[in-house]
Scaffold this active site. Sequence first.
Site, PDB file in Angstrom:
ATOM      1  N   ILE A 102       0.863  -1.175   0.000  1.00 12.66           N
ATOM      2  CA  ILE A 102       0.000   0.000   0.000  1.00 12.66           C
ATOM      3  C   ILE A 102       0.900   1.225   0.000  1.00 12.66           C
ATOM      4  O   ILE A 102       1.851   1.307   0.774  1.00 12.66           O
ATOM      5  CB  ILE A 102      -0.926   0.012   1.227  1.00 12.66           C
ATOM      6  CG1 ILE A 102      -1.862  -1.211   1.204  1.00 12.66           C
ATOM      7  CG2 ILE A 102      -1.748   1.301   1.296  1.00 12.66           C
ATOM      8  CD1 ILE A 102      -2.729  -1.352   2.448  1.00 12.66           C
ATOM      9  N   CYS A 103       0.623   2.160  -0.882  1.00 11.65           N
ATOM     10  CA  CYS A 103       1.325   3.444  -0.900  1.00 11.65           C
ATOM     11  C   CYS A 103       2.836   3.247  -1.073  1.00 11.65           C
ATOM     12  O   CYS A 103       3.287   2.543  -1.969  1.00 11.65           O
ATOM     13  CB  CYS A 103       0.986   4.210   0.375  1.00 11.65           C
ATOM     14  SG  CYS A 103       1.445   5.954   0.356  1.00 11.65           S
ATOM     15  N   TYR A 104       3.627   3.860  -0.182  1.00  6.30           N
ATOM     16  CA  TYR A 104       5.091   3.795  -0.292  1.00  6.30           C
ATOM     17  C   TYR A 104       5.646   2.400  -0.014  1.00  6.30           C
ATOM     18  O   TYR A 104       6.844   2.160  -0.230  1.00  6.30           O
ATOM     19  CB  TYR A 104       5.739   4.770   0.686  1.00  6.30           C
ATOM     20  CG  TYR A 104       5.310   6.211   0.539  1.00  6.30           C
ATOM     21  CD1 TYR A 104       5.049   6.768  -0.709  1.00  6.30           C
ATOM     22  CD2 TYR A 104       5.161   7.023   1.666  1.00  6.30           C
ATOM     23  CE1 TYR A 104       4.654   8.091  -0.829  1.00  6.30           C
ATOM     24  CE2 TYR A 104       4.771   8.352   1.550  1.00  6.30           C
ATOM     25  CZ  TYR A 104       4.516   8.887   0.296  1.00  6.30           C
ATOM     26  OH  TYR A 104       4.132  10.195   0.187  1.00  6.30           O
TER      27      TYR A 104
END
Length: 318
Positions: A102-104
């Site tokens: 998720i995300c970074y």
Amino acid sequence: MSSHRVTVLVLDGALPLDVGIPTQVFHPRDGLPYELTVCGVATGTVPSSEGFGYAVPQGLDALIGADTIIVPGYAPVGRPIPATVYEALRRAHARGSRIASICYGAFALADAGLLEGRRATTHWDAAEMLALRHPDILVEPNVLFVDEGSVLTSAGVAAGIDLCLHIVRRDLGVSVANDIARRLVTAPYRSGGQAQYLPRSSPAPHGDTLAATREWALTRLHEPLAVTDLAKHARMSLRTFMRRFAEETGDTPLQWVLRARVDAARALLETTKLPVDQIAERVGLGTGSNLRLHFRRILDVSPSEYRAAFSGRTILTP
């Protein structure tokens, strides 16, 4: 589906919402096969990005035997993490674990070599950094999530919900994913679907201006829906509407409506014993042969094959 172990790997600087999303979606409930585990590099307290800590009961050994591993985002973006994490992720992937970020968190997967030669995404503000650091990855900055089979990546924060619901939809079908979405008070999906039971969600770089029109359309799938009808509801010129719709969904209006109708048919195949012809009529596809045609083209299976795979799922109550 037999018991399925989901392990959330919390790294130093983990973003609170990124950690909370998978722990909410995969939280054990009656009728769901998921077993949820939270781990870190070692047992103890893992500092978050916001100044508090996460108590993790297990270290990297928790990845052994995990069916799905989710790596939430962490800050600062792209910072080095212990080499033991990369090795543990590589070993898990080699064993057949499905690994998602998720995300970074995509940087952990990329630095471990799991995204080489694959499509991937991350938060839009770090997409260029990911592409520069790993030119062997096809970074797609304008999508909500990317599913490459055994490796999945999502954009930031709310896109993590889309990714996790997508995983549930792959595992258990539309109805169960929709039920979890209702519990979370979120949309079950923000677009339609593509082959192998995979819904394709796309970006909204200019906001959700047309969200109300899409919701309006979803309640009228059984009716004829022309692009002019949608543009009229949105109070836009046809040209402006077509451009804005593509920006927000990645689809043309007619493609989006078609995929929404197929997804509505999926839900009816899972939860009812209605004949295919009746389902086709209810979702606005007219005839059973028309439904079979689009079902095969989008999902690469027939309605009867899909019903055999996903019917009879336990539907959770609010």
